[in-house]
Structure formats: C-alpha cells, structure tokens
Motif scaffolding. Structure first.
Motif, PDB file in Angstrom:
ATOM      1  N   ASP A 160      19.623  42.905  63.015  1.00 29.12           N
ATOM      2  CA  ASP A 160      20.494  42.700  61.871  1.00 29.12           C
ATOM      3  C   ASP A 160      20.180  41.299  61.368  1.00 29.12           C
ATOM      4  OD1 ASP A 160      22.322  43.218  59.961  1.00 29.12           O
ATOM      5  OD2 ASP A 160      24.091  43.102  61.243  1.00 29.12           O
ATOM      6  N   VAL A 161      20.110  41.114  60.102  1.00 28.69           N
ATOM      7  CA  VAL A 161      19.668  39.831  59.565  1.00 28.69           C
ATOM      8  C   VAL A 161      20.738  39.241  58.660  1.00 28.69           C
ATOM      9  CG1 VAL A 161      17.206  40.329  59.724  1.00 28.69           C
ATOM     10  CG2 VAL A 161      18.461  40.981  57.669  1.00 28.69           C
ATOM     11  N   VAL A 162      20.769  37.901  58.638  1.00 24.39           N
ATOM     12  CA  VAL A 162      21.697  37.218  57.745  1.00 24.39           C
ATOM     13  C   VAL A 162      21.259  37.404  56.300  1.00 24.39           C
ATOM     14  CG1 VAL A 162      22.656  34.966  57.129  1.00 24.39           C
ATOM     15  CG2 VAL A 162      22.282  35.546  59.531  1.00 24.39           C
ATOM     16  N   PHE A 163      19.932  37.341  56.068  1.00 30.03           N
ATOM     17  CA  PHE A 163      19.360  37.543  54.734  1.00 30.03           C
ATOM     18  C   PHE A 163      18.185  38.507  54.862  1.00 30.03           C
ATOM     19  CE2 PHE A 163      20.757  33.015  54.854  1.00 30.03           C
ATOM     20  CZ  PHE A 163      21.892  33.173  54.065  1.00 30.03           C
ATOM     21  N   PRO A 164      17.900  39.291  53.812  1.00 31.31           N
ATOM     22  CA  PRO A 164      16.746  40.191  53.863  1.00 31.31           C
ATOM     23  C   PRO A 164      15.463  39.421  54.178  1.00 31.31           C
ATOM     24  CG  PRO A 164      18.119  40.694  51.976  1.00 31.31           C
ATOM     25  CD  PRO A 164      18.662  39.431  52.558  1.00 31.31           C
ATOM     26  N   VAL A 165      14.620  40.015  55.016  1.00 33.56           N
ATOM     27  CA  VAL A 165      13.394  39.348  55.447  1.00 33.56           C
ATOM     28  C   VAL A 165      12.308  39.549  54.394  1.00 33.56           C
ATOM     29  CG1 VAL A 165      11.667  39.146  57.267  1.00 33.56           C
ATOM     30  CG2 VAL A 165      14.029  39.779  57.845  1.00 33.56           C
ATOM     31  N   PRO A 166      11.757  38.465  53.834  1.00 38.16           N
ATOM     32  CA  PRO A 166      10.691  38.626  52.830  1.00 38.16           C
ATOM     33  C   PRO A 166       9.380  39.031  53.484  1.00 38.16           C
ATOM     34  CG  PRO A 166      11.030  36.307  53.296  1.00 38.16           C
ATOM     35  CD  PRO A 166      12.088  37.036  54.066  1.00 38.16           C
ATOM     36  N   ALA A 167       8.489  39.556  52.695  1.00 37.52           N
ATOM     37  CA  ALA A 167       7.166  39.938  53.212  1.00 37.52           C
ATOM     38  C   ALA A 167       6.352  38.700  53.581  1.00 37.52           C
ATOM     39  CB  ALA A 167       6.425  40.780  52.190  1.00 37.52           C
ATOM     40  N   ASN A 168       6.513  37.627  52.798  1.00 41.85           N
ATOM     41  CA  ASN A 168       5.776  36.385  53.032  1.00 41.85           C
ATOM     42  C   ASN A 168       6.724  35.201  52.902  1.00 41.85           C
ATOM     43  OD1 ASN A 168       2.991  37.547  53.171  1.00 41.85           O
ATOM     44  ND2 ASN A 168       3.458  38.099  51.045  1.00 41.85           N
ATOM     45  N   LEU A 169       6.260  34.056  53.415  1.00 43.54           N
ATOM     46  CA  LEU A 169       7.063  32.845  53.294  1.00 43.54           C
ATOM     47  C   LEU A 169       6.127  31.643  53.217  1.00 43.54           C
ATOM     48  CD1 LEU A 169      10.104  32.049  53.236  1.00 43.54           C
ATOM     49  CD2 LEU A 169       9.841  31.396  55.632  1.00 43.54           C
ATOM     50  N   TYR A 170       6.441  30.732  52.291  1.00 40.54           N
ATOM     51  CA  TYR A 170       5.647  29.524  52.090  1.00 40.54           C
ATOM     52  C   TYR A 170       6.569  28.306  52.119  1.00 40.54           C
ATOM     53  CZ  TYR A 170       2.227  32.869  50.231  1.00 40.54           C
ATOM     54  OH  TYR A 170       1.370  33.932  50.066  1.00 40.54           O
ATOM     55  N   ILE A 171       5.961  27.136  52.273  1.00 37.02           N
ATOM     56  CA  ILE A 171       6.691  25.876  52.164  1.00 37.02           C
ATOM     57  C   ILE A 171       6.153  25.099  50.972  1.00 37.02           C
ATOM     58  CG2 ILE A 171       5.126  24.594  53.705  1.00 37.02           C
ATOM     59  CD1 ILE A 171       7.605  23.090  54.749  1.00 37.02           C
ATOM     60  N   THR A 172       7.023  24.389  50.299  1.00 38.35           N
ATOM     61  CA  THR A 172       6.610  23.538  49.188  1.00 38.35           C
ATOM     62  C   THR A 172       7.510  22.306  49.167  1.00 38.35           C
ATOM     63  OG1 THR A 172       6.146  23.476  46.812  1.00 38.35           O
ATOM     64  CG2 THR A 172       8.164  24.589  47.483  1.00 38.35           C
ATOM     65  N   GLY A 173       7.047  21.228  48.548  1.00 34.77           N
ATOM     66  CA  GLY A 173       7.888  20.047  48.437  1.00 34.77           C
ATOM     67  C   GLY A 173       7.119  18.748  48.572  1.00 34.77           C
ATOM     68  N   SER A 174       7.783  17.644  48.277  1.00 35.24           N
ATOM     69  CA  SER A 174       7.151  16.326  48.353  1.00 35.24           C
ATOM     70  C   SER A 174       6.784  15.942  49.771  1.00 35.24           C
ATOM     71  CB  SER A 174       8.084  15.270  47.744  1.00 35.24           C
ATOM     72  OG  SER A 174       9.340  15.268  48.413  1.00 35.24           O
ATOM     73  N   ALA A 175       7.372  16.613  50.760  1.00 38.35           N
ATOM     74  CA  ALA A 175       7.047  16.330  52.160  1.00 38.35           C
ATOM     75  C   ALA A 175       5.768  17.020  52.610  1.00 38.35           C
ATOM     76  CB  ALA A 175       8.201  16.753  53.065  1.00 38.35           C
ATOM     77  N   THR A 176       5.235  17.943  51.802  1.00 32.98           N
ATOM     78  CA  THR A 176       4.076  18.740  52.209  1.00 32.98           C
ATOM     79  C   THR A 176       2.789  18.182  51.595  1.00 32.98           C
ATOM     80  OG1 THR A 176       4.158  20.274  50.341  1.00 32.98           O
ATOM     81  CG2 THR A 176       5.598  20.753  52.220  1.00 32.98           C
ATOM     82  N   PRO A 177       1.639  18.553  52.140  1.00 29.32           N
ATOM     83  CA  PRO A 177       0.362  18.045  51.613  1.00 29.32           C
ATOM     84  C   PRO A 177       0.148  18.360  50.131  1.00 29.32           C
ATOM     85  CG  PRO A 177       0.027  19.012  53.775  1.00 29.32           C
ATOM     86  CD  PRO A 177       1.441  19.327  53.392  1.00 29.32           C
ATOM     87  N   LEU A 178       0.661  19.503  49.652  1.00 30.95           N
ATOM     88  CA  LEU A 178       0.463  19.898  48.254  1.00 30.95           C
ATOM     89  C   LEU A 178       1.574  19.426  47.332  1.00 30.95           C
ATOM     90  CD1 LEU A 178      -0.833  23.559  48.670  1.00 30.95           C
ATOM     91  CD2 LEU A 178      -2.140  21.543  48.005  1.00 30.95           C
ATOM     92  N   SER A 179       2.540  18.697  47.871  1.00 31.34           N
ATOM     93  CA  SER A 179       3.731  18.304  47.125  1.00 31.34           C
ATOM     94  C   SER A 179       4.426  19.570  46.604  1.00 31.34           C
ATOM     95  CB  SER A 179       3.396  17.333  46.004  1.00 31.34           C
ATOM     96  OG  SER A 179       4.614  16.780  45.487  1.00 31.34           O
ATOM     97  N   TRP A 180       5.122  19.483  45.471  1.00 27.82           N
ATOM     98  CA  TRP A 180       5.805  20.662  44.938  1.00 27.82           C
ATOM     99  C   TRP A 180       4.785  21.680  44.438  1.00 27.82           C
ATOM    100  CZ3 TRP A 180      10.525  21.185  46.499  1.00 27.82           C
ATOM    101  CH2 TRP A 180      11.282  20.051  46.784  1.00 27.82           C
ATOM    102  N   GLN A 181       5.132  22.941  44.523  1.00 26.95           N
ATOM    103  CA  GLN A 181       4.202  24.057  44.376  1.00 26.95           C
ATOM    104  C   GLN A 181       3.268  23.915  43.176  1.00 26.95           C
ATOM    105  OE1 GLN A 181       6.606  27.543  44.122  1.00 26.95           O
ATOM    106  NE2 GLN A 181       7.546  26.976  42.184  1.00 26.95           N
ATOM    107  N   CYS A 182       2.010  24.269  43.459  1.00 30.19           N
ATOM    108  CA  CYS A 182       0.994  24.156  42.405  1.00 30.19           C
ATOM    109  C   CYS A 182       0.399  25.516  42.045  1.00 30.19           C
ATOM    110  CB  CYS A 182      -0.116  23.215  42.859  1.00 30.19           C
ATOM    111  SG  CYS A 182      -1.028  23.838  44.275  1.00 30.19           S
ATOM    112  N   GLY A 183       0.871  26.585  42.685  1.00 28.54           N
ATOM    113  CA  GLY A 183       0.347  27.906  42.387  1.00 28.54           C
ATOM    114  C   GLY A 183      -0.849  28.283  43.230  1.00 28.54           C
ATOM    115  N   CYS A 184      -1.213  27.423  44.212  1.00 28.05           N
ATOM    116  CA  CYS A 184      -2.341  27.729  45.100  1.00 28.05           C
ATOM    117  C   CYS A 184      -1.821  27.919  46.521  1.00 28.05           C
ATOM    118  CB  CYS A 184      -3.376  26.606  45.056  1.00 28.05           C
ATOM    119  SG  CYS A 184      -2.655  24.973  45.253  1.00 28.05           S
TER     120      CYS A 184
END
Length: 274
Positions: A160-184
């Motif tokens: 049983d899940v708190v939220f529906p489980v997505p097929a995929n999951l990514y991270i984005t943001g200023s803390a990541t190497p790509l900063s906020w999402q760039c579409g790649c």
C-alpha cells in the motif's frame, strides 16, 4: 540558669527530631505494580489483504497494573503504549511501532491500520514477518514503566503506498550537477540524474550534492507537470531526509558537499540522504 538553658535546648532538640520524623512519615513511596497480562483475539498467522482493509484484524486486551504506594492504590491515570517490533529485536529497534492508548484496557487494529504500521517500519510486503507485541504501562507523567508479556504473531503485509508509484524518478535542482532541469538525462559526464527502481515502491540514486542548495524529485525530467518535494516550507526539511508529497516545497541538501545516496520510498512517503 544554666540548667534551665540546657533543659530548654534539649526540649527544642527533641521537638525538632519529632517534627522531622513526622515529616518523613508523611512521604509517599512507590511500593510496586503488577505486570499487565496481554491477550490477543487471535495469534494465528495473518495474511493481510487490501480488499479487507476496513475489517478488524486483531484486538488486544490487558489487565490494569495496579500501581501501589504507601498510601494505597494510585489515583493517577495509567497510560499505555502498544509496542510492535520484529522478533529478536527486543523492542530496541528505532523503527518499532508505538501506539499510545490513554486509560483504556483494550485496543484493536483494522487490517489497513495494522498494514500501515508494518509498512511504516520498513517491512517488505507479501513476505511473512515474525512480529512481537507488548504493552508498556506508565503513570500519567510517563514514570515507573512496567511491561506486559510478549505476544508473537506472524503477519504478511500487502503493498500500500502513500502516493502512486511513478514509472521513473529523477532529481533536479541547484544542489545537483545539472542544476535545475535542462531537459537532458545526464550531466554530460555520464552521471545520470535518474533514480534506479529497487523495489515496487522504492528508488535509489547516488549523486554529488552541493552544500546547502536545493533539489526536487520529478517523475518526468524536463517537465514541471508533476514534482515531489518537502511537506513543509521550502528548505525547512531535515537534510538527512524527511517526508515528501506531490507539489511539495524545495528540499535542502546537506551542509557539506559530497557524494550521497538518496532513497525515496513511496510506501512510506519518506526520503533519506546518506
């Protein structure tokens, strides 16, 4: 005159000792309690089913510990905690379940409630787990705990899940190497910002995070149509992980830049950063 003074001093001394003794006699001392006797409506192995989530699962009953003091039975309210843990953990597991019960001597779970307790402990669904239950009794100020006998039940939870489980999951943001999402999907060095799905409800990713910056989770990289973030205000989360929700606030990275493993669990609605 000297004899009078001696007599007066002696009288005062005796009176002082007498008063001290009387005060000592008025002190109230704890003299003991009886460990509660815990019983369950059933101890047979249970296979929990989502179709039965609103049905009763198990009901517990226990006896009053009868706290005693030198003045007689305690007049304070007794509070109870129903503790659930895996066998051989001896109720020392930091993730054990604890349900507070005020005054009552009975408590029951529905199938859905018990299932939620087990999943919140991080237990795997569709696998039998050896569980132990006991009652912890305390007085109203949480003092003088006494414990019941332990009841053992084998329980198989369902997914049983708190939220529906997505097929995929990514991270984005200023803390990541790509900063906020760039579409790649990668940062150009082959380091992916896509999580790996490691179970029916859990994702993991090892990635470099820059100190004190922000990030979010996305089911589709390059799209703001959906996102997952902290349940509270932007960057107010624990940097070691916290609760998340759809359309939540920005999440703050740890105070030290480095390589971290991020785990996101849609079964519990929590993520961790190690």
């Amino acid at each position: 005159m000297k004899n009078f003074i001696k007599l007066l001093f002696g009288t005062v001394l005796i009176a002082t000792v007498f008063v001290a003794c009387k005060k000592d006699e008025n002190k109230v001392y704890y003299t003991g309690a009886t460990n509660p006797v815990l019983t369950a409506s059933s101890t047979a192995p249970m296979v929990l089913l989502i179709a039965n989530k609103n049905n009763p699962a198990v009901t517990f009953n226990w006896t009053n510990p009868n706290y005693q003091f030198t003045t007689g039975p305690s007049s304070q309210d007794v509070n109870y905690i129903l503790q659930i843990d895996t066998t051989n953990s001896n109720f020392t597991n930091p993730g054990k379940s604890e349900t507070a019960i005020a005054k009552d001597l009975t408590f029951g779970f529905t199938v859905g409630e018990l299932n939620a307790k087990l999943l919140a402990m991080g237990l795997i669904e569709n696998v039998p787990h050896n569980m132990e239950m006991r009652i912890k009794a305390t007085l109203a100020n949480s003092s003088i705990p006494v414990y019941s006998n332990v009841i053992k039940i084998i329980v198989t939870p369902y997914l049983d899940v708190v939220f529906p489980v997505p097929a995929n999951l990514y991270i984005t943001g200023s803390a990541t190497p790509l900063s906020w999402q760039c579409g790649c999907a990668t940062d150009g060095t082959g380091a992916s910002q896509k999580f790996t799905k490691i179970s029916s409800s859990k994702f993991e990713l090892t990635i470099a995070l820059s100190a004190n910056n922000s990030y979010l989770f996305l089911p589709a990289y390059g799209s703001w149509a959906a996102k997952y973030g902290f349940t509270g205000s932007n960057n107010a989360n624990s940097v070691n992980g916290d609760d998340f929700k759809p359309d939540g606030g920005d999440m703050k990275a740890p105070a030290t830049s480095g390589i971290y493993k991020i785990t996101v669990d849609f079964k519990t609605g929590k993520w961790t950063v190690q």
